[in-house]
Design an enzyme around this catalytic site. Structure first.
Site: not given
Length: 339
Positions: A137-138
């Site tokens: 996600c990051f």
């Protein structure tokens, strides 16, 4: 057309639940099984209560190969264990949402390799793939902020990132830093300068800009830390990631925005805003929205994504659409919550 037959391993968690929410309404999909070792026999809507009235599906104790695509929504390390313990038929395409196969050194499986599944980086390779390693996600939000610069060879100075994520990024099982009474009204830093997603970010940027990483015998994470300074933060909200990224850059603001728009012109989920952006614009969608500003000699790129959708399950469905020959946006035209 015949519907694509889908199986999900680990469907009781956050990413499995998001997959179910998308796929039960996907026009070209039939969910054959939603596996959960801890909830076998229970109704899906007993765990994902928002799906009451949308499906009569029950969690399955077993899994099989009479499917076209298998999603792995289990914890980091558990995808590899599952594939080592179970023989998956060669015709089944696999999309893994863990980090187990994201790095180039770890992608081998059944005589092939997992392809890193960031469509804005390598959509055509994904179309031809059998096995997909879904990005973190990051990593998704940060890479989408930097890919246009890397493709032009403009990542020549250190990169500085402040990124704040919602509590769902920590998974469904409560921990000391994710339960409500600690998280609410609170803010904290974790894994400063050393977040594991730096490795996949650096590999992707190097793919577009050879020489981005310094040479040497140090492990990949240590070399990535020499180029990228990241401060991850735990936010007091459930979902979404806002990343503020800045670096020295000679482009003017107008030229930078034009460059970003050109790079993403053919990508349906990444958009450039000329005005200030906020996280609610992307929550519950598969979008990434970027804002580009120039402040003196520094370029500031703000990136927002929903960590459970574009940062996980939405991107996994986007990859499924690509590897099965569907329209890339099928089932993913979702609207943000707004208020």
């Amino acid at each position: 057309m015949d519907k694509i037959k889908i199986g999900i391993i680990g469907s009781a968690g956050y990413t499995g639940g998001e997959l179910l929410r998308i796929l039960i309404h996907h026009p070209h999909v039939d969910i054959v099984f939603a596996h959960s070792g801890s909830n076998a026999g229970n109704r899906v809507s007993d765990v994902h209560s928002d799906l009451l009235g949308d499906t009569d599906l029950r969690f399955s104790e077993n899994h099989h190969d009479d499917i076209d695509v298998l999603f792995l929504c289990v914890g980091h390390g558990d995808s590899r264990k599952f594939l080592e313990a179970n023989t998956i038929a060669p015709h089944v395409k696999i999309i893994d949402l863990s980090q187990d196969y994201r790095l180039s050194a770890n992608r081998a499986y059944q005589g092939q390799s997992f392809i890193y599944g960031l469509p804005e980086l390598q959509r055509e390779a994904i179309r031809q793939a059998q096995y997909i390693a879904n990005p973190g996600c990051f990593a998704t939000g940060i890479q989408l902020a930097l890919l246009p610069l890397a493709t032009a060879g403009l990542l020549t100075e250190e990169i500085h990132i402040n990124a704040t994520t919602g509590s769902t990024g920590a998974g469904q099982r409560p921990t000391a830093t994710s339960h409500f009474s600690w998280r609410s009204g609170n803010l904290s830093i974790y894994k400063a300068f050393s977040h594991q997603h730096l490795q996949e970010i650096s590999e992707s940027l190097t793919q577009l800009q050879p020489g981005f990483l310094p040479g040497g015998d140090e492990p990949l994470l240590q070399r990535a830390m020499q180029r990228i300074n990241i401060i991850p933060q735990r936010g007091n909200f459930p979902r979404g990631i806002l990343s503020a990224i800045y670096l020295d850059c000679h482009l003017s603001e107008d030229d930078a925005r034009a460059h970003y728009r050109a790079y993403y012109a053919e990508h349906p989920f990444t958009h450039i805003s000329d005005t200030n952006i906020d996280l609610k614009q992307v929550v519950n969608t598969n979008k990434c929205i970027l804002q580009v500003e120039k402040h003196g000699g520094k370029l500031l790129i703000t990136s927002i994504v929903d960590n459970l959708l574009k940062g996980a399950s939405g991107q996994a469905v986007q990859n499924m659409n690509l590897i099965t020959g569907l329209d890339e946006t099928a089932g993913l035209r979702l609207k943000s919550v707004g208020f």
